[in-house]
Write a protein that holds these residues in place. Structure first.
Motif, PDB file in Angstrom:
ATOM      1  N   LEU A 106       0.837  -1.194   0.000  1.00 55.33           N
ATOM      2  CA  LEU A 106       0.000   0.000   0.000  1.00 55.33           C
ATOM      3  C   LEU A 106       0.876   1.249   0.000  1.00 55.33           C
ATOM      4  O   LEU A 106       1.930   1.281   0.649  1.00 55.33           O
ATOM      5  CB  LEU A 106      -0.898   0.018   1.237  1.00 55.33           C
ATOM      6  N   ALA A 107       0.430   2.277  -0.680  1.00 57.48           N
ATOM      7  CA  ALA A 107       1.170   3.533  -0.738  1.00 57.48           C
ATOM      8  C   ALA A 107       1.038   4.330   0.559  1.00 57.48           C
ATOM      9  O   ALA A 107       1.857   5.199   0.835  1.00 57.48           O
ATOM     10  CB  ALA A 107       0.695   4.369  -1.919  1.00 57.48           C
ATOM     11  N   ALA A 108       0.023   4.029   1.348  1.00 63.49           N
ATOM     12  CA  ALA A 108      -0.221   4.749   2.603  1.00 63.49           C
ATOM     13  C   ALA A 108      -0.863   3.770   3.597  1.00 63.49           C
ATOM     14  O   ALA A 108      -1.154   2.622   3.249  1.00 63.49           O
ATOM     15  CB  ALA A 108      -1.145   5.928   2.355  1.00 63.49           C
ATOM     16  N   LYS A 109      -1.103   4.258   4.795  1.00 62.06           N
ATOM     17  CA  LYS A 109      -1.756   3.418   5.795  1.00 62.06           C
ATOM     18  C   LYS A 109      -3.128   2.984   5.296  1.00 62.06           C
ATOM     19  O   LYS A 109      -3.805   3.737   4.597  1.00 62.06           O
ATOM     20  CB  LYS A 109      -1.907   4.195   7.114  1.00 62.06           C
ATOM     21  N   PRO A 110      -3.562   1.776   5.665  1.00 64.05           N
ATOM     22  CA  PRO A 110      -4.885   1.314   5.226  1.00 64.05           C
ATOM     23  C   PRO A 110      -5.990   2.214   5.788  1.00 64.05           C
ATOM     24  O   PRO A 110      -5.907   2.656   6.934  1.00 64.05           O
ATOM     25  CB  PRO A 110      -5.003  -0.096   5.805  1.00 64.05           C
ATOM     26  N   PRO A 111      -7.007   2.481   4.982  1.00 59.86           N
ATOM     27  CA  PRO A 111      -8.102   3.316   5.468  1.00 59.86           C
ATOM     28  C   PRO A 111      -8.944   2.600   6.528  1.00 59.86           C
ATOM     29  O   PRO A 111      -8.988   1.368   6.576  1.00 59.86           O
ATOM     30  CB  PRO A 111      -8.926   3.598   4.214  1.00 59.86           C
ATOM     31  N   THR A 112      -9.594   3.370   7.349  1.00 53.28           N
ATOM     32  CA  THR A 112     -10.492   2.825   8.361  1.00 53.28           C
ATOM     33  C   THR A 112     -11.575   1.992   7.682  1.00 53.28           C
ATOM     34  O   THR A 112     -12.101   2.372   6.642  1.00 53.28           O
ATOM     35  CB  THR A 112     -11.152   3.981   9.156  1.00 53.28           C
ATOM     36  N   GLY A 113     -11.880   0.857   8.251  1.00 57.09           N
ATOM     37  CA  GLY A 113     -12.928  -0.001   7.712  1.00 57.09           C
ATOM     38  C   GLY A 113     -12.456  -0.992   6.670  1.00 57.09           C
ATOM     39  O   GLY A 113     -13.246  -1.801   6.181  1.00 57.09           O
ATOM     40  N   LEU A 114     -11.171  -0.977   6.318  1.00 55.62           N
ATOM     41  CA  LEU A 114     -10.688  -1.872   5.267  1.00 55.62           C
ATOM     42  C   LEU A 114     -10.779  -3.332   5.693  1.00 55.62           C
ATOM     43  O   LEU A 114     -11.172  -4.178   4.896  1.00 55.62           O
ATOM     44  CB  LEU A 114      -9.254  -1.528   4.864  1.00 55.62           C
ATOM     45  N   LYS A 115     -10.452  -3.633   6.935  1.00 53.93           N
ATOM     46  CA  LYS A 115     -10.495  -5.027   7.386  1.00 53.93           C
ATOM     47  C   LYS A 115     -11.896  -5.601   7.223  1.00 53.93           C
ATOM     48  O   LYS A 115     -12.071  -6.722   6.736  1.00 53.93           O
ATOM     49  CB  LYS A 115     -10.037  -5.166   8.837  1.00 53.93           C
ATOM     50  N   LYS A 116     -12.892  -4.838   7.588  1.00 53.62           N
ATOM     51  CA  LYS A 116     -14.286  -5.284   7.462  1.00 53.62           C
ATOM     52  C   LYS A 116     -14.637  -5.554   5.995  1.00 53.62           C
ATOM     53  O   LYS A 116     -15.282  -6.545   5.668  1.00 53.62           O
ATOM     54  CB  LYS A 116     -15.210  -4.227   8.057  1.00 53.62           C
ATOM     55  N   LYS A 117     -14.180  -4.688   5.112  1.00 54.58           N
ATOM     56  CA  LYS A 117     -14.414  -4.833   3.677  1.00 54.58           C
ATOM     57  C   LYS A 117     -13.748  -6.114   3.148  1.00 54.58           C
ATOM     58  O   LYS A 117     -14.337  -6.862   2.368  1.00 54.58           O
ATOM     59  CB  LYS A 117     -13.824  -3.606   2.973  1.00 54.58           C
ATOM     60  N   LEU A 118     -12.512  -6.363   3.597  1.00 52.62           N
ATOM     61  CA  LEU A 118     -11.787  -7.556   3.163  1.00 52.62           C
ATOM     62  C   LEU A 118     -12.413  -8.827   3.737  1.00 52.62           C
ATOM     63  O   LEU A 118     -12.507  -9.842   3.049  1.00 52.62           O
ATOM     64  CB  LEU A 118     -10.309  -7.461   3.555  1.00 52.62           C
ATOM     65  N   ASP A 119     -12.838  -8.764   4.990  1.00 54.54           N
ATOM     66  CA  ASP A 119     -13.525  -9.912   5.613  1.00 54.54           C
ATOM     67  C   ASP A 119     -14.752 -10.310   4.800  1.00 54.54           C
ATOM     68  O   ASP A 119     -15.002 -11.498   4.575  1.00 54.54           O
ATOM     69  CB  ASP A 119     -13.969  -9.573   7.048  1.00 54.54           C
ATOM     70  N   ALA A 120     -15.513  -9.326   4.350  1.00 58.85           N
ATOM     71  CA  ALA A 120     -16.731  -9.594   3.578  1.00 58.85           C
ATOM     72  C   ALA A 120     -16.414 -10.223   2.220  1.00 58.85           C
ATOM     73  O   ALA A 120     -17.210 -11.016   1.701  1.00 58.85           O
ATOM     74  CB  ALA A 120     -17.528  -8.304   3.392  1.00 58.85           C
ATOM     75  N   ALA A 121     -15.257  -9.906   1.657  1.00 61.51           N
ATOM     76  CA  ALA A 121     -14.900 -10.424   0.336  1.00 61.51           C
ATOM     77  C   ALA A 121     -14.215 -11.788   0.391  1.00 61.51           C
ATOM     78  O   ALA A 121     -14.267 -12.542  -0.581  1.00 61.51           O
ATOM     79  CB  ALA A 121     -13.977  -9.428  -0.372  1.00 61.51           C
ATOM     80  N   ALA A 122     -13.579 -12.111   1.502  1.00 62.54           N
ATOM     81  CA  ALA A 122     -12.780 -13.336   1.595  1.00 62.54           C
ATOM     82  C   ALA A 122     -13.653 -14.591   1.626  1.00 62.54           C
ATOM     83  O   ALA A 122     -14.636 -14.663   2.355  1.00 62.54           O
ATOM     84  CB  ALA A 122     -11.906 -13.304   2.842  1.00 62.54           C
TER      85      ALA A 122
END
Length: 180
Positions: A106-122
């Motif tokens: 990533l070019a910068a720190k992960p945005p807030t809520g990214l883990k939740k978004k990834l959990d939903a896609a995995a």
């Protein structure tokens, strides 16, 4: 002089964003970078510079735009930072096929809520770990139908990112250790 690894997003994918690696090396050397080496045809470069990783990123983006006529995102890690990524390896005990084990830089720190978004896609069998500015993702069934991979590879992350498989990451670390 520090070694850096330059990772270009979306280079030489099909007929899109075609870049000749010899031409890229020549442009980077002409811009004052030393010990420029490329790996594969997908925008992986190791080089030496007195600049910080962020300054190398900005410089490379401008250079690629000016010299090659392409507007591509670039992510840079110093050799030391890349060594820490490889050492961390949080999914190493699970990820048995290095071609299905992806690291998203990533070019910068992960945005807030990214883990939740990834959990939903995995998918149930997939695993991922967010560690600093990297996302380690294990896709045991491959990436072809993976919603997680599609999210990581797309532009919906909320941060610029580019991914490499574990084989490429470890080869880039080796390449970054080499100097002429």
């Amino acid at each position: 002089m520090a070694r850096h690894v330059v990772l270009m997003r979306g280079i030489n994918l099909g007929s899109r964003n075609r870049v000749s690696m010899p031409k890229l090396r020549q442009a980077l050397q002409g811009a004052g970078y030393d010990d420029v080496k490329t790996y594969l045809q997908s925008g992986n470069v190791a080089l030496s510079s007195t600049k910080t990783a962020d300054a190398v990123r900005r410089s490379c983006e401008r250079l690629i735009s000016k010299e090659l006529g392409l507007d591509v995102d670039v992510v840079v890690r110093s050799r030391t930072q890349l060594a820490a990524v490889v050492k961390r390896n949080p999914l190493g005990k699970v990820a048995k096929n290095p071609k299905r084990y992806q690291i998203s830089f990533l070019a910068a720190k992960p945005p807030t809520g990214l883990k939740k978004k990834l959990d939903a896609a995995a998918a149930e069998q997939e695993r991922f770990v967010i560690a600093g500015r990297e996302i380690y993702a294990w896709h045991p069934e491959g990436v072809a139908r993976s919603k997680l991979w599609a999210l990581l590879a797309g532009k919906e992350l909320g941060v610029t990112a580019t991914s490499r498989n574990w084989t490429t990451v470890t080869k880039l670390l080796e390449l970054a250790a080499e100097q002429a």
